[in-house]
Scaffold this active site. Sequence first.
Site, PDB file in Angstrom:
ATOM      1  N   ASN A  51      30.237 -35.129  -0.480  1.00  0.00           N
ATOM      2  CA  ASN A  51      29.057 -34.979  -0.685  1.00  0.00           C
ATOM      3  C   ASN A  51      28.506 -33.662   0.111  1.00  0.00           C
ATOM      4  O   ASN A  51      28.095 -33.602   1.438  1.00  0.00           O
ATOM      5  CB  ASN A  51      28.059 -36.052  -0.102  1.00  0.00           C
ATOM      6  CG  ASN A  51      26.631 -35.976  -0.247  1.00  0.00           C
ATOM      7  OD1 ASN A  51      26.024 -35.153  -0.974  1.00  0.00           O
ATOM      8  ND2 ASN A  51      25.717 -37.028   0.276  1.00  0.00           N
ATOM      9  N   GLU A  77      27.157 -47.041   3.206  1.00  0.00           N
ATOM     10  CA  GLU A  77      26.833 -46.010   4.230  1.00  0.00           C
ATOM     11  C   GLU A  77      25.789 -46.443   5.402  1.00  0.00           C
ATOM     12  O   GLU A  77      24.650 -46.442   4.974  1.00  0.00           O
ATOM     13  CB  GLU A  77      26.452 -44.638   3.633  1.00  0.00           C
ATOM     14  CG  GLU A  77      27.426 -43.711   2.740  1.00  0.00           C
ATOM     15  CD  GLU A  77      26.981 -42.691   2.453  1.00  0.00           C
ATOM     16  OE1 GLU A  77      28.043 -41.841   2.575  1.00  0.00           O
ATOM     17  OE2 GLU A  77      25.959 -42.232   2.020  1.00  0.00           O
ATOM     18  N   LYS A 108      25.583 -32.245   0.137  1.00  0.00           N
ATOM     19  CA  LYS A 108      24.193 -32.236   0.607  1.00  0.00           C
ATOM     20  C   LYS A 108      23.625 -30.631   0.168  1.00  0.00           C
ATOM     21  O   LYS A 108      24.209 -30.075  -0.969  1.00  0.00           O
ATOM     22  CB  LYS A 108      24.141 -32.560   1.947  1.00  0.00           C
ATOM     23  CG  LYS A 108      24.584 -33.865   2.327  1.00  0.00           C
ATOM     24  CD  LYS A 108      24.366 -34.672   3.490  1.00  0.00           C
ATOM     25  CE  LYS A 108      25.195 -35.669   3.554  1.00  0.00           C
ATOM     26  NZ  LYS A 108      24.855 -36.463   4.881  1.00  0.00           N
ATOM     27  N   GLY A 140      26.292 -38.532   9.514  1.00  0.00           N
ATOM     28  CA  GLY A 140      25.757 -37.283  10.250  1.00  0.00           C
ATOM     29  C   GLY A 140      25.802 -37.307  11.778  1.00  0.00           C
ATOM     30  O   GLY A 140      25.551 -36.448  12.654  1.00  0.00           O
ATOM     31  N   HIS A 189      21.206 -42.638  -2.080  1.00  0.00           N
ATOM     32  CA  HIS A 189      21.681 -42.068  -0.860  1.00  0.00           C
ATOM     33  C   HIS A 189      20.544 -42.163   0.134  1.00  0.00           C
ATOM     34  O   HIS A 189      19.435 -42.025  -0.335  1.00  0.00           O
ATOM     35  CB  HIS A 189      22.036 -40.577  -0.743  1.00  0.00           C
ATOM     36  CG  HIS A 189      22.812 -40.132   0.397  1.00  0.00           C
ATOM     37  ND1 HIS A 189      22.137 -39.706   1.455  1.00  0.00           N
ATOM     38  CD2 HIS A 189      23.791 -39.895   0.669  1.00  0.00           C
ATOM     39  CE1 HIS A 189      22.923 -39.333   2.496  1.00  0.00           C
ATOM     40  NE2 HIS A 189      24.066 -39.512   1.937  1.00  0.00           N
ATOM     41  N   SER A 216      30.374 -40.345   8.974  1.00  0.00           N
ATOM     42  CA  SER A 216      31.180 -39.555   9.971  1.00  0.00           C
ATOM     43  C   SER A 216      32.765 -39.854   9.537  1.00  0.00           C
ATOM     44  O   SER A 216      33.564 -40.065  10.521  1.00  0.00           O
ATOM     45  CB  SER A 216      30.756 -40.032  11.222  1.00  0.00           C
ATOM     46  OG  SER A 216      29.306 -39.642  11.517  1.00  0.00           O
ATOM     47  N   GLU A 256      19.298 -40.396   2.250  1.00  0.00           N
ATOM     48  CA  GLU A 256      18.608 -39.401   2.661  1.00  0.00           C
ATOM     49  C   GLU A 256      17.214 -39.244   1.315  1.00  0.00           C
ATOM     50  O   GLU A 256      16.215 -38.931   1.783  1.00  0.00           O
ATOM     51  CB  GLU A 256      19.195 -38.134   2.669  1.00  0.00           C
ATOM     52  CG  GLU A 256      20.047 -37.930   3.873  1.00  0.00           C
ATOM     53  CD  GLU A 256      21.132 -37.098   3.916  1.00  0.00           C
ATOM     54  OE1 GLU A 256      21.511 -36.411   2.966  1.00  0.00           O
ATOM     55  OE2 GLU A 256      22.094 -37.199   4.850  1.00  0.00           O
TER      56      GLU A 256
HETATM   57  P1  PGA Z   1      28.730 -37.532   7.072  1.00  0.00           P
HETATM   58  O1  PGA Z   1      27.688 -37.899   5.638  1.00  0.00           O
HETATM   59  O2  PGA Z   1      30.044 -37.921   6.539  1.00  0.00           O
HETATM   60  O3  PGA Z   1      28.421 -36.169   7.391  1.00  0.00           O
HETATM   61  O4  PGA Z   1      28.212 -38.625   7.847  1.00  0.00           O
HETATM   62  C1  PGA Z   1      27.922 -38.775   4.692  1.00  0.00           C
HETATM   63  C2  PGA Z   1      26.957 -38.959   3.599  1.00  0.00           C
HETATM   64  O5  PGA Z   1      25.744 -39.002   3.973  1.00  0.00           O
HETATM   65  O6  PGA Z   1      27.498 -39.109   2.574  1.00  0.00           O
END
Ligand code: PGA
Length: 263
Positions: A13, A178, A15, A184, A106, A222, A108
């Site tokens: 992803n 997640e 982003k 992140g 997601h 992560s 976000e």
């Molecule tokens: P990350 O993000 O691996 O940077 O923690 C995962 C995601 O939001 O899909």
Amino acid sequence: MSGSTITPWVVGNWKMNPMQSNAKQLIEEFKQLLQQHPILEGACHIGVAPISVALQNVQQQFLDTNRVIYTVAQDLSRMAGTGAYTGEVSAELLKDSHIEHVLIGHSERREIFGDNVEIVRAKVENALNAGLTIIYCVGESLEQREAGQAEQVVLQQICDITSVVKPEQWHHIVIAYEPIWAIGTGKTASPEDAQAMHAKIREGLCQITAEGEHMAILYGGSVKPENAVELANCPDINGALVGGASLNAESFYKIAQAFANTK
Ligand code: PGA
């Protein structure tokens, strides 16, 4: 119950990253790694989700790869078809552009862009009806986890979409668990905690659909080469949704390799 015979998925992803020139380089490096040490399609599905304006470019660049790499949309409109909806891209228009996979729900999108249950449900319904495969994201906040509500929150997020999924559409759904506090942040759920949640999700899915036993449940938050093998070893973790580490070709490759080799 265990989903260990399911072909894993590793999806990057990206982003709101990276600049086009960096994306080009990232793809070239990743293709080279696959050339040197192929990962068989039957061993692991691999996808990347770039920014929407780069979807077709990225898809083009992957055409001469020695295996299929899915180009995944990060989002889609809650409006279906075509029409006067400025700024929106519908499921049908994604499909018309040969984009067959999309992330939905997601955290976000839910937290920053107000994708509430109704919106998420409409997106799921439109995507499935247009014939797309969806990666449906679920996950609890730190507060919810600390209050002992993690399981309930996650299972509710699954239940939120059941009314719009037709029985024959479940096999077009991949779940991504997640935990929001792990995205992140560098903090990963322990393999034990992640496996426990994945097992609960599978149990819940099996109560809803016979397909539940065969559905891939990815872990996200992560994920990096250093923890990928341990996560891949968990019976109900059938892949990873990778954010930060997918912006580095070698890290992303190693994560895909970990799942391909372990499963
Ligand atoms: P990350 O993000 O691996 O940077 O923690 C995962 C995601 O939001 O899909």
